[in-house]
Design a protein around this motif. Structure first.
Motif, PDB file in Angstrom:
ATOM      1  N   LEU A 197       2.263   3.759   5.343  1.00 57.38           N
ATOM      2  CA  LEU A 197       1.551   2.494   5.255  1.00 57.38           C
ATOM      3  C   LEU A 197       1.642   1.746   6.573  1.00 57.38           C
ATOM      4  O   LEU A 197       2.704   1.665   7.189  1.00 57.38           O
ATOM      5  N   LYS A 198       0.501   1.183   6.997  1.00 54.80           N
ATOM      6  CA  LYS A 198       0.487   0.269   8.137  1.00 54.80           C
ATOM      7  C   LYS A 198       0.463  -1.182   7.674  1.00 54.80           C
ATOM      8  O   LYS A 198       0.933  -2.068   8.383  1.00 54.80           O
ATOM      9  N   LYS A 199      -0.097  -1.417   6.486  1.00 58.91           N
ATOM     10  CA  LYS A 199      -0.160  -2.751   5.890  1.00 58.91           C
ATOM     11  C   LYS A 199       0.281  -2.643   4.431  1.00 58.91           C
ATOM     12  O   LYS A 199       0.135  -1.585   3.806  1.00 58.91           O
ATOM     13  N   PRO A 200       0.789  -3.739   3.869  1.00 60.33           N
ATOM     14  CA  PRO A 200       1.216  -3.674   2.451  1.00 60.33           C
ATOM     15  C   PRO A 200       0.014  -3.522   1.515  1.00 60.33           C
ATOM     16  O   PRO A 200      -1.072  -4.065   1.758  1.00 60.33           O
ATOM     17  N   LEU A 201       0.247  -2.766   0.466  1.00 58.09           N
ATOM     18  CA  LEU A 201      -0.781  -2.566  -0.553  1.00 58.09           C
ATOM     19  C   LEU A 201      -0.785  -3.723  -1.544  1.00 58.09           C
ATOM     20  O   LEU A 201       0.238  -4.394  -1.748  1.00 58.09           O
ATOM     21  N   ASP A 202      -1.936  -3.940  -2.150  1.00 58.04           N
ATOM     22  CA  ASP A 202      -2.070  -4.984  -3.170  1.00 58.04           C
ATOM     23  C   ASP A 202      -2.892  -4.417  -4.320  1.00 58.04           C
ATOM     24  O   ASP A 202      -4.099  -4.186  -4.181  1.00 58.04           O
ATOM     25  N   PHE A 203      -2.218  -4.172  -5.408  1.00 61.06           N
ATOM     26  CA  PHE A 203      -2.887  -3.579  -6.569  1.00 61.06           C
ATOM     27  C   PHE A 203      -3.997  -4.482  -7.080  1.00 61.06           C
ATOM     28  O   PHE A 203      -5.038  -4.004  -7.561  1.00 61.06           O
ATOM     29  N   GLU A 204      -3.775  -5.789  -6.988  1.00 63.24           N
ATOM     30  CA  GLU A 204      -4.750  -6.727  -7.531  1.00 63.24           C
ATOM     31  C   GLU A 204      -6.040  -6.772  -6.704  1.00 63.24           C
ATOM     32  O   GLU A 204      -7.099  -7.121  -7.238  1.00 63.24           O
ATOM     33  N   SER A 205      -5.970  -6.406  -5.422  1.00 60.33           N
ATOM     34  CA  SER A 205      -7.173  -6.444  -4.588  1.00 60.33           C
ATOM     35  C   SER A 205      -7.869  -5.087  -4.508  1.00 60.33           C
ATOM     36  O   SER A 205      -9.098  -5.024  -4.475  1.00 60.33           O
ATOM     37  N   LYS A 206      -7.130  -3.985  -4.462  1.00 55.94           N
ATOM     38  CA  LYS A 206      -7.738  -2.661  -4.437  1.00 55.94           C
ATOM     39  C   LYS A 206      -6.764  -1.667  -5.034  1.00 55.94           C
ATOM     40  O   LYS A 206      -5.608  -1.597  -4.650  1.00 55.94           O
ATOM     41  N   LYS A 207      -7.270  -0.876  -5.982  1.00 60.40           N
ATOM     42  CA  LYS A 207      -6.399  -0.003  -6.754  1.00 60.40           C
ATOM     43  C   LYS A 207      -6.423   1.443  -6.295  1.00 60.40           C
ATOM     44  O   LYS A 207      -5.590   2.232  -6.749  1.00 60.40           O
ATOM     45  N   ALA A 208      -7.375   1.866  -5.426  1.00 62.47           N
ATOM     46  CA  ALA A 208      -7.449   3.271  -5.013  1.00 62.47           C
ATOM     47  C   ALA A 208      -8.130   3.360  -3.648  1.00 62.47           C
ATOM     48  O   ALA A 208      -8.954   2.508  -3.277  1.00 62.47           O
ATOM     49  N   PHE A 209      -7.771   4.437  -2.922  1.00 61.54           N
ATOM     50  CA  PHE A 209      -8.364   4.738  -1.616  1.00 61.54           C
ATOM     51  C   PHE A 209      -8.678   6.228  -1.566  1.00 61.54           C
ATOM     52  O   PHE A 209      -7.921   7.047  -2.095  1.00 61.54           O
ATOM     53  N   THR A 210      -9.815   6.582  -0.922  1.00 61.00           N
ATOM     54  CA  THR A 210     -10.182   7.980  -0.706  1.00 61.00           C
ATOM     55  C   THR A 210     -10.277   8.209   0.795  1.00 61.00           C
ATOM     56  O   THR A 210     -11.141   7.630   1.471  1.00 61.00           O
ATOM     57  N   LEU A 211      -9.384   9.054   1.296  1.00 64.26           N
ATOM     58  CA  LEU A 211      -9.283   9.280   2.728  1.00 64.26           C
ATOM     59  C   LEU A 211      -9.691  10.701   3.065  1.00 64.26           C
ATOM     60  O   LEU A 211      -9.514  11.618   2.255  1.00 64.26           O
ATOM     61  N   LYS A 212     -10.236  10.884   4.248  1.00 60.51           N
ATOM     62  CA  LYS A 212     -10.543  12.213   4.759  1.00 60.51           C
ATOM     63  C   LYS A 212      -9.633  12.465   5.957  1.00 60.51           C
ATOM     64  O   LYS A 212      -9.656  11.725   6.937  1.00 60.51           O
ATOM     65  N   VAL A 213      -8.835  13.530   5.854  1.00 61.69           N
ATOM     66  CA  VAL A 213      -7.818  13.835   6.858  1.00 61.69           C
ATOM     67  C   VAL A 213      -8.222  15.109   7.584  1.00 61.69           C
ATOM     68  O   VAL A 213      -8.678  16.085   6.957  1.00 61.69           O
ATOM     69  N   GLU A 214      -8.057  15.118   8.905  1.00 62.43           N
ATOM     70  CA  GLU A 214      -8.406  16.269   9.734  1.00 62.43           C
ATOM     71  C   GLU A 214      -7.157  16.777  10.451  1.00 62.43           C
ATOM     72  O   GLU A 214      -6.375  15.991  10.993  1.00 62.43           O
TER      73      GLU A 214
END
Length: 725
Positions: A267-284
């Motif tokens: 993590l670079k920044k703290p997560l907030d469940f109330e603002s966003k619950k999921a992320f989809t990342l593409k890793v190379e």
């Protein structure tokens, strides 16, 4: 020449000499004669006695001579000849440096050289084909080939892949006689290893990774790991990871584990469940190295889905830090400001506020636990503490373990509550011969307050001193004043000290003032205005002496007279000796001789010169072991008559003086008399310390001590002769 077996004919000798009827005999000499070669004395035939080896010795030099068989008389001069050993193929080729190891990059083209081997043959390379070698591969085909003459091993198969097979064993043969039938051969092995090239791309083990990360995961902590495998090895297998899509907020970062070559999602920044619950990342994943002509480094991509897990989070303050202000004269219970925090969870627990008393040890402030209002608990003083930094905690009512903190900086605002005063305690000096209007002292003031508009001080004399005839003040327009003298008739005998009260007022609201007193001393000065004396006595003495001064002068004169009388008395007693100097008198008296005594070790002992020198009896000899602070008065010596000195009384007097000497240290000091020093082989020279009589003493040894003891030896020798007579 080669002999297959012993006794084989090597050479036949005969002579052309006409011997008539004489019997002749052949004699052989030289290398190997009689051991390797033998000659028939009658016929001259030479035979080999054992098998010869050209590789051991290629030729032999011999001499032959014809002699008379009866008399051994030479019939002709000796003849020299050389027997050369002819070579045959009896040594196989040998690889002296084998077995060999070699390496070649994988995927090398056909004909790429791998290594070169070398064999040697001990046979004669000039004669025949015994040493002519030809190379061939016995094992290792179809992967490798070898040049039959140069023995260079080359790649023979296209597309040899290290990932399929890394190591090959090649058997090489070297055969002499040009490789023809009947030739001898030798073999060696060559281990060929294919080195890695970056010919394989990284490949993720899965195309989709899913991670569940709690929203309270600390920044920098690992939330998951991905892995791209690479069939290459070493630097060719290393890859770097990057997020190329799906992280528009910059919430994540991915780094490479140098040991496992895994990609670590952090993590670079703290997560907030109330603002966003999921992320989809593409890793190379990208190889660090690439081969020339490959079109760039190899890559592979995978999808990473991050699901944020709700956690019970601590309350969050509206601001990480608060800055509040309060006047220093604010009454107790004044509301200074308010802090606010909320529970970010969806359940929304109530929050309670507290002050961390470790940051408010004097309990200067209070806070309302329900609404976060900070109030004043004790009176403030800006001049004591301008800032107060306290820590406020917010705790969930439902879960007391969920605590957050915020720093509250409280600035104490200044009010005019301190009167100005002199910058220092001034003491002015006024010259008697000064001129009217001269500056006596420049005065400035200080104020502990700190008004925004700055300081401005007003100076004035107290009302009762406004019309005083001696001094006045002048404003210097820089928050300072100068005190001036009004006349030049100041005299010390008239008034030595003046006190000038001055009122200093600031420009605060309301203005405050204080009265400060300047002390002015009248002094005598030089023509240049340099102060020389400031007391009345210094002024009076040049004119007339006071009674006290006269008494002091008379006392000094009387003391000087007493000292002179004592000095004269001591001088009169000095001519009377305390020790008899008669050389013939050898009674139990201390004899003076020119020797320091005591040796090197007796440097701090009592000075025995007092006892040895009768001229110093009446004088005062100061202590040498200490430095006297007071001048000890000498005393008059005692005269016991012309016939001698009472030594016992003399020592007692000296002991009494040492006990009452004001310059002596406050401890008992050992006074040593007749001390000759430690380590002396002769011991003490005085007979005062021995119980034996003179008749028991033999003083002949004193003459052997040298010139320094010659006089002492003569005295004791005379004493002994007198007793004998």
């Amino acid at each position: 020449m080669h002999f297959q077996s012993p006794d084989e004919l090597a050479v036949a000798l005969h002579t052309d000499l006409d011997v008539g009827g004489k019997r002749i005999k052949y004699v052989l000499a030289g290398e190997g004669a009689g051991t390797i070669f033998a000659i028939n004395e009658m016929t001259g035939d030479i035979h080999a006695m054992k098998r010869l080896d050209r590789e051991e010795k290629a030729e032999y030099t011999l001499t032959a001579q014809v002699t008379n068989a009866d008399t051994d008389e030479p019939l002709e001069p000796p003849s020299e000849f050389i027997i050369k050993v002819q070579d045959i193929n009896d040594n196989p080729p040998q690889f002296t440096e084998g077995p060999y190891r070699a390496s070649v990059p994988e995927m090398s083209t056909v004909g790429t050289p791998v290594t070169r081997v070398t064999a040697s043959d001990a046979d004669d390379p000039v004669y025949g084909n015994s040493a002519r070698l030809v190379y061939s591969i016995l094992e290792g085909q179809p992967y490798f080939s070898i040049d039959p003459n140069s023995a260079t091993i080359k790649i023979a198969l296209h597309g040899m892949d290290r990932e399929m097979r890394e190591e090959y064993l090649v058997v090489i043969q070297a055969k002499d006689m040009g490789g023809h039938m009947g030739g001898l051969s030798g073999t060696t092995t060559v281990t060929v290893t294919l080195t890695d090239v970056n010919d394989n791309p990284p490949k993720f083990s899965k195309s989709l990774y899913e991670f569940v990360i709690p929203e309270d995961l600390p920044i920098g902590k690992a939330g998951g790991r991905v892995k791209a495998n690479d069939r290459d090895i070493g630097e060719n297998a290393k890859s770097t990871y990057n997020i190329i899509e799906g992280d528009e907020r910059g919430m994540f970062q991915i780094s490479t584990d140098g040991q496992t070559q895994e990609g670590i999602l952090k993590l670079k920044k703290p997560l907030d469940f109330e603002s966003k619950k999921a992320f989809t990342l593409k890793v190379e994943a990208t190889n660090l190295r690439s081969e020339p002509g490959s079109g760039g480094p190899y890559r592979d991509t995978a999808t990473v889905k991050v699901v944020v897990e709700d956690s019970d989070e601590p309350p969050v303050f509206t601001r990480p830090a608060y800055v509040l202000e309060v006047n220093e004269n604010a009454p107790v219970n004044t509301v200074i400001g308010t802090v606010n925090a909320r529970d970010p969870d969806t359940t929304g627990s109530l929050v309670r506020y507290f002050i961390d008393r470790h940051t408010d040890l004097e309990r200067q402030f209070n806070i309302n636990v329900d609404d976060g209002k900070i109030t004043l608990a004790k009176a403030l003083d800006r001049e004591t503490d301008m800032w107060h930094n306290i820590t406020v905690t917010a705790t969930e009512v439902r879960n007391h373990s969920q605590i957050s903190r915020a720093v509250v900086a409280i600035r104490v605002m200044d009010v005019n509550d301190n009167a100005p005063e002199f910058a220092t305690e001034y003491e002015a000096f006024l010259c008697e011969n000064g001129k009217p209007g001269q500056v006596i002292q420049t005065i400035s003031a200080v104020d502990r307050d700190d008004p925004i508009q700055g300081h401005y001080f007003d100076y004035r004399l107290v009302p009762e001193m406004l019309n005083n005839p001696n001094f006045t003040i002048k404003n210097n327009q820089d928050n300072s004043i100068s005190v001036l003298a009004k006349h030049d008739t100041f005299r010390r005998q008239k008034q030595e000290m003046y006190y000038l009260p001055i009122i200093v007022t600031d420009n605060g609201h309301p203005p405050l003032s204080s009265t400060n007193t300047l002390t002015i001393r009248v002094c005598g000065c030089s023509k240049e205005g340099i102060v020389q004396s400031c007391n009345v006595e210094a002024y009076v003495l040049p004119i007339g002496l006071s009674m006290g001064a006269l008494i002091a002068i008379l006392a000094c004169i009387i003391l000087l007279l007493v000292i002179v009388v004592l000095f004269v008395t001591l001088r009169r007693h000095k001519h009377e000796p305390l020790i008899i100097k008669d050389e013939e008198d050898v009674r139990e008296n201390i004899i003076r001789y020119d020797d320091e005594g005591g040796g090197e070790e007796d440097t701090e002992a009592f000075d025995i010169a007092t006892l040895q020198n009768p001229d110093g009896v009446n004088g005062f000899l100061p202590r040498k072991d200490i430095k006297p602070d007071l001048q000890f008065m000498p005393r008059a010596g005692q005269h016991n008559g012309p016939n001698g000195v009472d030594v016992d009384e003399f020592i007692n007097v000296r002991l009494h003086e040492a006990d009452n000497d004001p310059t002596a240290p406050p401890y008992d000091s050992i006074q040593i008399y007749g001390y000759e020093g430690r380590g002396s082989g002769a011991g003490s020279l005085s007979s005062l310390e021995t119980a034996s009589s003179d008749s028991d003493q033999n003083y002949d040894y004193l003459r052997e001590w040298g010139p320094r003891f010659r006089r002492l030896g003569e005295l004791y020798s005379v004493g002994e002769s007198d007793r004998e007579t």
